[in-house]
Motif scaffolding. Structure first.
Motif, PDB file in Angstrom:
ATOM      1  N   ASN A 205      21.447  45.631  48.008  1.00 35.38           N
ATOM      2  CA  ASN A 205      22.806  45.730  47.531  1.00 35.38           C
ATOM      3  C   ASN A 205      23.085  44.309  46.594  1.00 35.38           C
ATOM      4  O   ASN A 205      22.306  43.272  46.949  1.00 35.38           O
ATOM      5  CB  ASN A 205      23.931  45.716  48.612  1.00 35.38           C
ATOM      6  N   PHE A 206      23.846  44.273  45.730  1.00 38.74           N
ATOM      7  CA  PHE A 206      24.206  43.218  44.905  1.00 38.74           C
ATOM      8  C   PHE A 206      25.309  42.316  45.702  1.00 38.74           C
ATOM      9  O   PHE A 206      25.347  41.201  45.449  1.00 38.74           O
ATOM     10  CB  PHE A 206      24.765  43.652  43.616  1.00 38.74           C
ATOM     11  N   LYS A 207      26.104  42.921  46.747  1.00 42.49           N
ATOM     12  CA  LYS A 207      27.087  42.111  47.366  1.00 42.49           C
ATOM     13  C   LYS A 207      26.932  42.531  48.830  1.00 42.49           C
ATOM     14  O   LYS A 207      26.426  43.734  49.141  1.00 42.49           O
ATOM     15  CB  LYS A 207      28.424  42.164  46.899  1.00 42.49           C
ATOM     16  N   ALA A 208      27.424  41.756  50.011  1.00 40.96           N
ATOM     17  CA  ALA A 208      27.140  42.156  51.228  1.00 40.96           C
ATOM     18  C   ALA A 208      28.707  43.054  51.800  1.00 40.96           C
ATOM     19  O   ALA A 208      28.798  42.863  52.954  1.00 40.96           O
ATOM     20  CB  ALA A 208      26.974  40.921  52.062  1.00 40.96           C
ATOM     21  N   HIS A 209      29.208  43.557  50.852  1.00 45.08           N
ATOM     22  CA  HIS A 209      30.234  44.368  51.266  1.00 45.08           C
ATOM     23  C   HIS A 209      30.292  45.722  50.331  1.00 45.08           C
ATOM     24  O   HIS A 209      29.896  45.667  49.217  1.00 45.08           O
ATOM     25  CB  HIS A 209      31.696  43.712  51.439  1.00 45.08           C
ATOM     26  N   VAL A 210      31.006  46.793  50.899  1.00 44.90           N
ATOM     27  CA  VAL A 210      31.380  47.980  50.088  1.00 44.90           C
ATOM     28  C   VAL A 210      32.725  48.388  49.711  1.00 44.90           C
ATOM     29  O   VAL A 210      33.510  48.266  51.016  1.00 44.90           O
ATOM     30  CB  VAL A 210      30.389  49.012  50.587  1.00 44.90           C
ATOM     31  N   SER A 211      32.966  48.991  48.836  1.00 49.58           N
ATOM     32  CA  SER A 211      34.386  49.388  48.760  1.00 49.58           C
ATOM     33  C   SER A 211      34.288  50.983  48.775  1.00 49.58           C
ATOM     34  O   SER A 211      33.589  51.705  47.894  1.00 49.58           O
ATOM     35  CB  SER A 211      35.077  49.282  47.389  1.00 49.58           C
ATOM     36  N   PRO A 212      35.142  51.353  49.719  1.00 46.22           N
ATOM     37  CA  PRO A 212      35.048  52.787  49.958  1.00 46.22           C
ATOM     38  C   PRO A 212      36.181  53.683  49.009  1.00 46.22           C
ATOM     39  O   PRO A 212      36.383  54.745  49.281  1.00 46.22           O
ATOM     40  CB  PRO A 212      35.520  52.989  51.521  1.00 46.22           C
ATOM     41  N   HIS A 213      36.427  53.239  47.741  1.00 43.28           N
ATOM     42  CA  HIS A 213      37.339  53.680  46.953  1.00 43.28           C
ATOM     43  C   HIS A 213      37.240  55.276  46.513  1.00 43.28           C
ATOM     44  O   HIS A 213      37.970  56.208  46.901  1.00 43.28           O
ATOM     45  CB  HIS A 213      37.315  52.667  45.512  1.00 43.28           C
ATOM     46  N   GLU A 214      36.017  55.623  46.353  1.00 47.56           N
ATOM     47  CA  GLU A 214      35.775  57.084  45.832  1.00 47.56           C
ATOM     48  C   GLU A 214      35.822  57.883  47.128  1.00 47.56           C
ATOM     49  O   GLU A 214      36.263  58.940  47.103  1.00 47.56           O
ATOM     50  CB  GLU A 214      34.243  57.340  45.198  1.00 47.56           C
ATOM     51  N   MET A 215      35.328  57.457  48.237  1.00 47.16           N
ATOM     52  CA  MET A 215      35.380  58.345  49.406  1.00 47.16           C
ATOM     53  C   MET A 215      36.790  58.612  49.943  1.00 47.16           C
ATOM     54  O   MET A 215      37.225  59.387  50.051  1.00 47.16           O
ATOM     55  CB  MET A 215      34.631  57.367  50.598  1.00 47.16           C
ATOM     56  N   LEU A 216      37.590  57.541  49.759  1.00 53.37           N
ATOM     57  CA  LEU A 216      38.938  57.592  50.233  1.00 53.37           C
ATOM     58  C   LEU A 216      40.016  58.152  49.128  1.00 53.37           C
ATOM     59  O   LEU A 216      40.644  59.369  49.603  1.00 53.37           O
ATOM     60  CB  LEU A 216      39.465  56.292  50.192  1.00 53.37           C
ATOM     61  N   GLN A 217      39.327  58.356  47.889  1.00 48.34           N
ATOM     62  CA  GLN A 217      40.022  59.255  46.894  1.00 48.34           C
ATOM     63  C   GLN A 217      39.787  60.644  47.387  1.00 48.34           C
ATOM     64  O   GLN A 217      40.614  61.805  47.147  1.00 48.34           O
ATOM     65  CB  GLN A 217      39.623  58.755  45.534  1.00 48.34           C
ATOM     66  N   ALA A 218      38.624  60.864  47.632  1.00 46.91           N
ATOM     67  CA  ALA A 218      38.248  62.390  48.031  1.00 46.91           C
ATOM     68  C   ALA A 218      39.029  62.879  49.421  1.00 46.91           C
ATOM     69  O   ALA A 218      39.621  63.866  49.362  1.00 46.91           O
ATOM     70  CB  ALA A 218      36.774  62.488  48.299  1.00 46.91           C
ATOM     71  N   VAL A 219      39.328  61.737  50.030  1.00 46.85           N
ATOM     72  CA  VAL A 219      40.200  61.891  51.591  1.00 46.85           C
ATOM     73  C   VAL A 219      41.560  62.370  50.991  1.00 46.85           C
ATOM     74  O   VAL A 219      42.143  63.199  51.625  1.00 46.85           O
ATOM     75  CB  VAL A 219      39.884  60.665  52.362  1.00 46.85           C
ATOM     76  N   VAL A 220      42.281  61.615  50.131  1.00 46.60           N
ATOM     77  CA  VAL A 220      43.714  61.921  49.644  1.00 46.60           C
ATOM     78  C   VAL A 220      43.578  63.226  49.070  1.00 46.60           C
ATOM     79  O   VAL A 220      44.640  64.024  49.341  1.00 46.60           O
ATOM     80  CB  VAL A 220      43.908  60.864  48.712  1.00 46.60           C
ATOM     81  N   LEU A 221      42.637  63.553  48.395  1.00 39.68           N
ATOM     82  CA  LEU A 221      42.664  64.745  47.433  1.00 39.68           C
ATOM     83  C   LEU A 221      42.528  65.934  48.449  1.00 39.68           C
ATOM     84  O   LEU A 221      43.295  66.956  48.557  1.00 39.68           O
ATOM     85  CB  LEU A 221      41.590  65.128  46.337  1.00 39.68           C
ATOM     86  N   CYS A 222      41.148  65.992  49.298  1.00 40.60           N
ATOM     87  CA  CYS A 222      41.174  67.225  50.508  1.00 40.60           C
ATOM     88  C   CYS A 222      42.052  67.140  51.392  1.00 40.60           C
ATOM     89  O   CYS A 222      42.335  68.354  51.938  1.00 40.60           O
ATOM     90  CB  CYS A 222      39.777  66.846  50.850  1.00 40.60           C
ATOM     91  N   SER A 223      42.553  66.133  51.652  1.00 46.82           N
ATOM     92  CA  SER A 223      43.879  66.278  52.765  1.00 46.82           C
ATOM     93  C   SER A 223      45.259  66.496  52.313  1.00 46.82           C
ATOM     94  O   SER A 223      46.089  66.555  52.772  1.00 46.82           O
ATOM     95  CB  SER A 223      43.812  64.871  53.704  1.00 46.82           C
ATOM     96  N   LYS A 224      45.094  66.701  51.007  1.00 42.92           N
ATOM     97  CA  LYS A 224      46.504  67.059  50.311  1.00 42.92           C
ATOM     98  C   LYS A 224      47.594  65.873  50.457  1.00 42.92           C
ATOM     99  O   LYS A 224      48.718  66.231  50.864  1.00 42.92           O
ATOM    100  CB  LYS A 224      46.926  68.490  50.691  1.00 42.92           C
ATOM    101  N   LYS A 225      46.976  64.609  50.446  1.00 40.69           N
ATOM    102  CA  LYS A 225      47.526  63.315  50.702  1.00 40.69           C
ATOM    103  C   LYS A 225      48.359  63.262  51.988  1.00 40.69           C
ATOM    104  O   LYS A 225      49.110  62.399  52.427  1.00 40.69           O
ATOM    105  CB  LYS A 225      49.034  63.457  49.728  1.00 40.69           C
TER     106      LYS A 225
END
Length: 476
Positions: A205-225
């Motif tokens: 990794n380039f940094k020692a943390h990860v942003s779950p942004h894309e994962m969470l956008q999928a959660v918002v979409l698939c759980s219908k908010k």
């Protein structure tokens, strides 16, 4: 140089040479972040998006009127990466760059794992150095709390430390060929969870943390908010939805298994007895209890997690008791599943007495400790501390007699502990995770990662616990 002339679809004739680029030393790896949604920063389109490797921004296209081309001329930023094809280009000259020194960038964008690499993940505790200089253990990595998504982060971190589940998602080949109906969006969850898993366990990794942004956008979409990034949610509600949604997206049904059911699914017997309405006269109650519909019925049910009920916290306290936090041993609340303890369950119309007994234990067992009770006016939190052993939790006595013979392994060790701190509707989440390679425990809260003594874990207001029947378990 070998020259290829190709007619481009959007920008006439382009001269494309594969050659060394003089601008490679202008690449700024410290600004590169591939955790966010792959869309153009100007047109907001997902189609044909390139990352500028000098400033880190995303732009569409590379033809003469494209946003990437204009950016390259305007700011003299020349090196771009196609986020879909993983090919590098020099703009505005518009030739492909082939250079092995860029391999680390494509690996951060799309990490890959061999079977040999995966088999060694839990065998050592080697620290890796990120490009920004920080050291980290793959898998023990902080997740960005974008606004109020720590309730989802802790669940994702817990699941990423369940080896058979992690190993399945580290290899995209395991689920790439699963067919879904046309227009089905739920498979997006599978893809994004796999991508997140590979980022969390990436040793380069380039940094020692990860942003779950894309994962969470999928959660918002698939759980219908139902679950959102901007609004605090409940970790148990999210866990329940996520496990079932992933199981379905992987083609699992009630009869057809998936990696989720192979890892987490157990079964139990439920003994249920209908109760007469409490306001009826005693004679009527006795008469009703003789009828068939009031006799005890037994049913079999599967589970992906077990809900443990806490004893009611004392309502009134004197000055001395204010300092005492109520405590309960884990085995007291596990007694719900001994086949003898009865509990009353109320619905709008009817009341039932139920008792439970386990018939099959899963390789990984999840406990959800019921801390919150909701009524029409507010949510109440039970602060009772559960005294639980970190290792060797034996569940044999909660199995039916037949299952006690067939279930060979009935002891569990804790591998992840999700904690809720603070008020019920606000509060925050953190997680304790066991790193299998080192045998050490770590506490993760958003981007913060610290090591922690096992004794400290038992003092927390545990909310979700993941236990492993034995750490070398492998799904075959």
């Amino acid at each position: 140089l070998h020259v290829r002339v190709k007619v481009g679809r959007s920008h006439g004739v382009e001269d494309r040479r594969s050659r060394h680029c003089p601008y490679l030393d202008t690449i700024n790896r410290s600004v590169l972040d591939f955790d966010f949604e792959k869309l153009c920063s100007i047109s907001l389109s997902h189609i044909n998006v390139y990352a500028c490797l000098i400033c880190g921004k995303y732009f569409q296209g590379r033809g003469q009127k494209s946003h990437a081309y204009i950016h390259s001329v305007q700011f003299a930023h020349h090196v771009f990466l196609n986020l879909h094809t993983l090919k590098f280009y020099c703009l505005p000259d518009n030739y492909e760059i082939i250079d092995s020194s860029l391999e680390d960038i494509t690996y951060v964008l799309k990490p890959t794992f061999t079977k040999q690499h995966i088999s060694g993940l839990d065998k050592h505790g080697k620290l890796y150095r990120a490009y920004d200089g920080t050291t980290y253990l793959p898998g023990i990595v902080g997740l960005n709390n974008i606004k109020a998504n720590d309730y989802a982060n802790v669940v994702l971190q817990a699941l990423s430390n369940v080896p058979p589940l992690r190993n399945y998602f580290l290899e995209e080949e395991n689920y790439r060929r699963i067919r879904r109906p046309p227009g089905d969006i739920m498979f997006l969850l599978v893809q994004r969870f796999g991508e997140l898993m590979r980022k969390l366990w990436n040793p380069r990794n380039f940094k020692a943390h990860v942003s779950p942004h894309e994962m969470l956008q999928a959660v918002v979409l698939c759980s219908k908010k139902t679950f959102q990034i901007t609004k605090q949610g409940d970790a148990v509600d999210f866990l329940s939805w996520f496990l079932n949604a992933l199981h379905g997206a992987l083609g699992g049904t009630k009869k057809k298994s998936s990696i989720l059911t192979k890892v987490f699914q157990g079964s139990m017997r439920i003994f249920s007895k209908k109760l007469p309405h409490p306001d009826l006269p005693p004679e009527e109650k006795e008469a009703l209890l003789l009828k068939d519909e009031y006799q005890e019925e037994m049913s079999e049910s599967t589970f992906l997690y077990l809900t443990l009920d806490l004893p009611t916290a004392p309502l009134y306290k004197d000055e001395k008791e204010q300092l005492i936090i109520p405590q309960v041993p884990l085995f007291n609340i596990l007694a719900k599943f001994n086949g003898n303890n009865e509990k009353e369950y109320k619905t709008y119309k009817e009341n039932f007495l139920k008792r439970f007994q386990l018939t099959k234990l899963p390789p990984y067992l999840i406990f959800c400790i019921k801390r919150f009770t909701k009524n029409n006016f507010f949510v109440e939190k039970n602060p009772t501390i559960v005294n639980f052993p970190i290792t060797n939790v034996d569940l044999r006595e909660y199995l039916t007699e037949e299952a006690q013979v067939t279930e060979k392994i009935t002891t569990y060790d804790l591998v992840a502990n999700i904690v809720h701190d603070g008020k019920p509707t606000e509060g925050s989440y953190r997680i304790h995770v066991l790193h299998h390679g080192t045998g050490k425990w770590y506490e993760l809260q958003d981007l913060q990662v610290i090591d922690i003594l096992p004794q400290m874990i038992t003092l927390s207001e545990a909310y979700i616990q993941v236990c492993c029947s034995f750490l070398t378990f492998v799904i075959r």
